[in-house]
Design a protein around this motif. Structure first.
Motif, PDB file in Angstrom:
ATOM      1  N   ALA A 172      35.489 -13.764  -8.858  1.00  0.00           N
ATOM      2  CA  ALA A 172      35.618 -12.387  -9.337  1.00  0.00           C
ATOM      3  C   ALA A 172      37.061 -12.088  -9.752  1.00  0.00           C
ATOM      4  N   ALA A 211      38.580 -10.514 -13.181  1.00  0.00           N
ATOM      5  CA  ALA A 211      39.467  -9.352 -13.203  1.00  0.00           C
ATOM      6  C   ALA A 211      40.708  -9.630 -14.042  1.00  0.00           C
ATOM      7  N   SER A 252      39.746  -9.126 -17.457  1.00  0.00           N
ATOM      8  CA  SER A 252      39.627  -7.698 -17.755  1.00  0.00           C
ATOM      9  C   SER A 252      40.970  -7.087 -18.132  1.00  0.00           C
ATOM     10  N   LEU A 283      30.981  -8.462 -17.552  1.00  0.00           N
ATOM     11  CA  LEU A 283      31.309  -7.951 -16.217  1.00  0.00           C
ATOM     12  C   LEU A 283      30.063  -7.488 -15.466  1.00  0.00           C
ATOM     13  N   GLY A 307      29.054  -9.299 -12.296  1.00  0.00           N
ATOM     14  CA  GLY A 307      29.172  -8.432 -11.131  1.00  0.00           C
ATOM     15  C   GLY A 307      27.904  -8.408 -10.310  1.00  0.00           C
ATOM     16  N   SER A 361      29.599  -7.957  -6.696  1.00  0.00           N
ATOM     17  CA  SER A 361      30.960  -7.438  -6.568  1.00  0.00           C
ATOM     18  C   SER A 361      31.024  -5.976  -6.994  1.00  0.00           C
ATOM     19  N   LEU A 372      33.808  -5.396  -9.776  1.00  0.00           N
ATOM     20  CA  LEU A 372      33.463  -5.816 -11.133  1.00  0.00           C
ATOM     21  C   LEU A 372      32.390  -4.919 -11.741  1.00  0.00           C
ATOM     22  N   ASP A 379      34.031  -1.697 -12.818  1.00  0.00           N
ATOM     23  CA  ASP A 379      34.806  -1.901 -14.036  1.00  0.00           C
ATOM     24  C   ASP A 379      33.887  -2.054 -15.242  1.00  0.00           C
TER      25      ASP A 379
END
Length: 309
Positions: free
Chosen positions: A14, A18, A21, A144, A148, A153, A156, A159
């Motif tokens: 994860a 990120a 991201s 994501l 995710g 997560s 995630l 986001d």
């Protein structure tokens, strides 16, 4: 493999997402700001402001995921996986600040649409740049959300949902700005900016509500609980009864505990074998879980003659 070690591996994957991201958010922010400079649109400026939140949210998610990856220790025997929820709460707060900034920019232009209209030198090239940023966001949001869910997560998923709301906002802004240009109604541009602010406020509220649920040890969803109960029913042979099932999420880990009643003359080895069988069955349905089973003698049964969950 234990739930804690699996959680560490999940958080590591994860964290890499990120990092991606952050890169995507910076590129999108730059594109949207260029689109604003090319057009002078208050609505496009508000869209760019929201992208600043995407950058901050991605950084917060990375920090939270790195904390969540830490193994359990003496002060945190259940691990650090709840840290993911804090990034989503922080993102919600940042969204509120962004919405306030958007309204501050858009309200004077809405009250004085003539002056605002003179500043909106809309160009198709600028709108094309903004569209490209939106398409990049759409692709990354889908990544994501898919990852995710696979990694379970909260950071995630938060986001991804926020970026997806940004995509929806961008589409609305583009259509509205085009309408303002075609109709000559200058007040449409700042009005769209305020609508953007309201939309991201709603997005922020949803993120905070879900994250607070995790921090408050909310139970798993009904579908997951049904799978757990079914596994208990199908693989609890030898037990007289199971009751007081309790569940909660902590980041990517699900904590499950319940009481299992066995005959008073059953050996510890036999009871332990039933527990092992139940744990394997539950983990097959609910990966990344930590299971605690409290074994009780027959006189602790709450019902008799049936397997009660």
């Amino acid at each position: 493999m234990t739930a804690s070690s699996t959680s560490v591996q999940t958080s590591s994957r994860a964290s890499r997402l990120a990092l991606g991201s952050i890169l995507v958010a910076v590129v999108v922010l730059a594109l949207k700001y260029v689109a604003y400079l090319m057009t002078g649109s208050v609505a496009l400026y508000s869209d760019a402001l929201e992208s600043i939140i995407n950058v901050a949210a991605a950084v917060a998610a990375l920090m939270a995921l790195r904390v969540a990856a830490r193994p359990a220790d003496a002060n945190h025997p259940y691990g650090h996986t709840k840290a993911e929820y804090f990034s989503a709460v922080a993102e919600g707060v940042l969204i509120v600040l962004a919405a306030a900034a958007i309204v501050r920019e858009a309200l004077p232009a809405l009250l004085n649409p003539v002056a605002a209209g003179g500043q909106v030198g809309l160009g198709l090239a600028g709108l094309g740049v903004n569209l490209g940023a939106g398409l990049l966001n759409a692709v990354w949001a889908s990544v994501l959300l898919r990852q995710g869910r696979a990694l379970r997560s909260p950071a995630l998923l938060a986001d991804g949902r926020h970026i997806f709301s940004d995509v929806v906002t961008s589409v609305g802004v583009l259509l509205g700005v085009l309408a303002a240009r075609l109709t000559g109604l200058a007040w449409l541009d700042p009005l769209l900016a305020i609508l953007v602010a309201l939309n991201i406020l709603w997005s922020g509220w949803l993120l905070v509500r879900e994250s607070v649920g995790g921090l408050m040890d909310a139970a798993v969803d009904p579908e997951t609980e049904a799978k757990i109960r079914q596994a208990m029913s199908l693989h609890g042979q030898g037990a007289l009864e199971m009751h007081d099932l309790r569940t909660r999420h902590a980041g990517s880990v699900t904590f499950i505990e319940f009481h299992m009643v066995v005959p008073g003359d059953m050996t510890v080895q036999e009871a332990h074998s039933i527990c092992d069988r139940l744990e394997d069955a539950i983990r097959a349905e609910t990966p990344q879980c930590s299971i605690s089973i409290h074994v009780e003698p027959q006189e602790k049964a709450k019902h008799h003659g049936v397997l009660v969950l």
